[in-house]
Scaffold this motif. Structure first.
Motif, PDB file in Angstrom:
ATOM      1  N   UNK A  76      42.911  56.131  52.079  1.00 28.05           N
ATOM      2  CA  UNK A  76      43.952  56.169  51.051  1.00 28.05           C
ATOM      3  C   UNK A  76      43.370  55.562  49.782  1.00 28.05           C
ATOM      4  N   UNK A  77      43.458  56.310  48.666  1.00 24.00           N
ATOM      5  CA  UNK A  77      42.924  55.813  47.409  1.00 24.00           C
ATOM      6  C   UNK A  77      43.730  54.589  46.990  1.00 24.00           C
ATOM      7  N   UNK A  78      43.030  53.498  46.680  1.00 16.18           N
ATOM      8  CA  UNK A  78      43.673  52.240  46.335  1.00 16.18           C
ATOM      9  C   UNK A  78      43.855  52.130  44.823  1.00 16.18           C
ATOM     10  N   UNK A  79      44.892  51.428  44.361  1.00 17.70           N
ATOM     11  CA  UNK A  79      45.027  51.179  42.921  1.00 17.70           C
ATOM     12  C   UNK A  79      43.848  50.347  42.421  1.00 17.70           C
ATOM     13  N   UNK A  80      43.415  50.586  41.201  1.00 18.83           N
ATOM     14  CA  UNK A  80      42.319  49.820  40.630  1.00 18.83           C
ATOM     15  C   UNK A  80      40.973  50.263  41.161  1.00 18.83           C
TER      16      UNK A  80
END
Length: 198
Positions: A76-80
């Motif tokens: 899952x692509x993480x924020x930042x």
């Protein structure tokens, strides 16, 4: 809707050094390499999340059994800033021995992938779609830095790099705006409409 042909390729000449497998360079965070990446948009509730998220398309499609909370940082692509990890490396020696290494390396398959142009990314997507069910819901520009390697021999399309660190830099283009608010809030980026791949 924004036509795909209006998205420019990266004019950064540093891309030229990554044509061949085995190529490697340190790219400074102050001057990252810009490229394109694609994602699937998960439905709210999938992957242990309450809202829609950007997800690795090769894990999402037909491989949901691979996802666990421990692997969340990989799939899952993480924020930042996102950081490449070697603990899910697909190279045989690393896979069976769980060999930890600075990711990526020229000999491994690790790294956060991006491509020089959207046209190249779409060509790669079409070639993958012919062999297995993959989905493309979103595209965006990624800033990549740290150790950056060229394509993994035999696995990556031409014009691909694999980076140690990466972050979304600009708008995310969605083919379906149902989850635009979730994506904008999670990743702190503008979300724009896109007609999707042909």
């Amino acid at each position: 809707m924004t036509p795909a042909t209006s998205f420019p390729s990266s004019g950064d000449v540093r891309w030229d050094r990554f044509h061949e497998p085995g190529a490697r360079a340190m790219i400074p965070a102050a001057r990252p390499l810009l490229g394109w990446r694609w994602w699937v948009v998960s439905d709210p509730g999938e992957y242990g999340r309450d809202g829609a998220r950007l997800v690795n398309p090769f894990v999402h499609d037909g491989n949901r059994h691979r996802w666990t909370p421990e692997r969340d940082m990989i799939h899952v692509w993480q924020p930042g800033v996102n950081t490449s990890r070697s603990d899910w490396c697909r190279e045989v020696d690393a896979w069976y021995a769980r060999v930890e290494h600075t990711a990526p390396q020229p000999w491994c398959s690790c790294g956060i992938r991006s491509m020089r142009s959207l046209e190249g990314l779409l060509a790669y997507y079409r070639s993958r779609r012919e062999r297995r069910a993959v989905t493309l819901d979103a595209v965006g520009v990624l800033a990549s830095w740290g150790q950056v390697c060229g394509p993994n021999d035999g696995r990556d399309h031409a014009g691909t790099v694999r980076a140690e660190f990466a972050e979304i830099t600009g708008p995310v283009y969605l083919s379906d705006l149902r989850w635009a608010n979730d994506v904008a809030a999670e990743y702190g980026t503008e979300v724009l409409p896109w007609e999707g791949p042909a």
